[in-house]
Design an enzyme around this catalytic site. Structure first.
Site, mmCIF file in Angstrom:
data_model
loop_
_atom_site.group_PDB
_atom_site.id
_atom_site.type_symbol
_atom_site.label_atom_id
_atom_site.label_comp_id
_atom_site.label_asym_id
_atom_site.label_seq_id
_atom_site.Cartn_x
_atom_site.Cartn_y
_atom_site.Cartn_z
ATOM 1 N N THR A 152 -23.319 2.951 -9.872
ATOM 2 C CA THR A 152 -22.315 2.109 -9.267
ATOM 3 C C THR A 152 -21.023 2.990 -9.425
ATOM 4 O OG1 THR A 152 -23.073 0.366 -10.472
ATOM 5 C CG2 THR A 152 -20.707 0.403 -10.051
ATOM 6 N N ALA B 133 -30.154 7.379 -11.788
ATOM 7 C CA ALA B 133 -31.193 7.924 -12.425
ATOM 8 C C ALA B 133 -32.244 6.848 -13.250
ATOM 9 C CB ALA B 133 -30.953 9.093 -13.467
ATOM 10 N N CYS C 108 -28.165 -19.766 -11.073
ATOM 11 C CA CYS C 108 -28.371 -20.089 -12.755
ATOM 12 C C CYS C 108 -28.503 -19.108 -13.357
ATOM 13 C CB CYS C 108 -29.257 -21.511 -12.945
ATOM 14 S SG CYS C 108 -30.973 -20.836 -12.633
#
Lengths: 70, 382
Positions: free
Chosen positions: B80, B202, B327
């Site tokens: 990220t 990784a 959900c």
């Protein structure tokens, strides 16, 4: 206009409501599903595609029209 | 509905697309490098030099694996973080050319979040199969004011391979750098060329978590979105976990050596899942491209089934899978990927395999699934 009120019910419940109502709908008639779960906008057209029914679009927020074809 | 806690077989972890179990080579490299990997590699004493040697060797190994130069590759604290650095840094570096980020509608949320932080983003749609609309992409990247384009190499949710080479061709014509998020492809399938920035994670290939990879090709304009001394070269924000970095590089090399064989083996298992689920579970939609896909990943949606209930039921049978149903999401919204494809979003299951997955695991999953789905439907009155 046949109406299925699934407001306040989370997916997949609106789709289940629609599917259970369908047998009592005459072929050619339109069902309006009222649903405020965000997944309904995606899953009602997907249900129509999978079950061979006609999705007519969303005439208003949280409302979806389906025509029984078969 | 009848569920027991009794499992008829060993538990099977089938969520490699979130994090693959650590490769034995990663484990060995991690333990071996704990000895020297704790010191600051930027210091001039002996312990620092040993740490620096570890970092340089890991960088060289990973660069060789990816076919890039070592000075083009940076380790960051996660996949990220690597995406954020690629997108925000790529946009900042091209601020004079424009403000717009062009991206596919099925990017990983980290790309979408970075795009939202920045300002103007232009989303390009996909077909029902999850494949990028190349004509729309070409039109989007050739408009004035585009700073950067971002395309996932293969969908992390449905496995569909994206036409990276053709998308890169459009970008090249427009002079727009392309960022490819290759997190799901690296270690599994080759990534087509033509990109300027590439990111990976990784833990997706069997390395440890907490290691991301950012590649910025020479000549790509990039400006760090983070505070720091040198804004023109990527740097991790703070100290790297060097043993984890060493383990990531070592496992990447090991995984690539097995990738072709594993791809064939897992690809056949996924074919079996695709065929068997379609044949044994009524009212199911198998999504993603059946051929142009990652070898190890398959997604399907079951009508009238609550995704969360399905995940819990499979977990009770010893199966770990993932879901894109609303959900199961913190936002209570369905997966933006499934929405962009226009496929059913409830009752959704993503199965992703790894080197430890056996034929017996898949057989048992396929034996258990129809009854589990039928039980949930019965409880819902369907």
């Amino acid at each position: 206009m046949i109406e299925v009120d699934s407001r306040g019910r989370r997916c997949p419940l609106p789709i289940i409501d629609l599917a259970r109502r369908m047998p009592s709908v005459p072929v050619g008639a339109v069902v309006r599903v009222l649903a405020d779960d965000p997944a309904a906008a995606n899953d009602i057209p997907a249900w129509c595609r999978m079950k061979g029914q006609e999705y007519l679009g969303s005439p208003a927020p949280d409302a979806y029209d389906v025509r029984r074809v078969t | 509905m009848e569920y027991t806690a009794e499992q008829a077989g060993r538990p099977a972890y089938l969520d490699a697309a979130s994090a693959a179990p650590m490769h034995p080579v990663a484990r060995q490299a991690l333990l071996a490098s704990l000895e020297d990997g704790w010191a600051d590699p930027d210091r001039l004493y002996a312990a620092g030099r040993r740490a620096q040697q570890l970092r340089d060797a890991a960088t060289a190994t990973a660069a060789e694996c990816l076919g890039v130069r070592p000075d083009e590759l940076t380790f960051l604290p996660s996949g990220t973080a690597a995406v954020h650095a690629a997108v925000l840094g790529g946009l900042a570096g091209r601020a004079r050319a424009g403000q717009t980020l062009v991206h596919s509608a099925i990017e990983h949320s980290s790309v979408l979040h970075a795009a939202a932080r920045h300002g103007t983003a232009a989303e390009v749609g996909v077909a029902r199969s999850g494949r990028l609309d190349l004509d729309a992409w070409h039109a989007a990247v050739t408009r004035p004011g585009v700073a950067l384009a971002s395309l996932i190499s293969a969908s992390h949710e449905v496995g569909t391979l994206q036409p990276v080479a053709a998308a890169a061709e459009s970008c090249a014509q427009a002079g727009v750098p392309l960022h490819v998020d290759a997190a799901q492809s690296i270690g599994r399938v080759p990534v087509p060329p033509g990109w300027s920035l590439l990111t990976a994670s990784a833990r997706k290939w069997g390395g440890p978590s907490g290691v991301g990879v950012l590649v910025v090709r020479k000549g790509t304009r990039w400006l760090s979105p983070y505070p720091g001394d040198d804004l023109h070269r990527p740097h991790p924000p703070g100290a790297l976990d060097l043993p984890a970095v060493v383990a990531a590089a070592a496992s990447l090399r090991a995984v690539l050596a097995e990738a072709q064989t594993e791809g064939v083996r897992l690809g056949a298992l996924v074919d079996r899942i695709r065929g068997c689920v379609a044949a044994t579970v009524p009212d199911v939609e198998i999504v993603g491209d059946p051929v142009e896909r990652l070898p190890h990943l398959v997604t399907f949606s079951c009508l009238y089934v609550d995704g969360e209930a399905l995940l819990h039921a499979l977990d009770r049978h010893g199966f770990a899978v993932s879901s894109g149903s609303s959900c199961t999401a913190s936002t209570l919204r369905p997966s933006h990927v499934l929405e962009a494809m226009g496929v059913l979003s409830h009752g959704n299951v993503r199965v992703s395999l790894h080197r430890g997955t056996t034929e017996a695991d898949v057989d048992r999953f396929l034996a258990v699934l129809p009854g589990v789905v039928a039980g949930i439907r019965e409880e819902a009155g369907m």
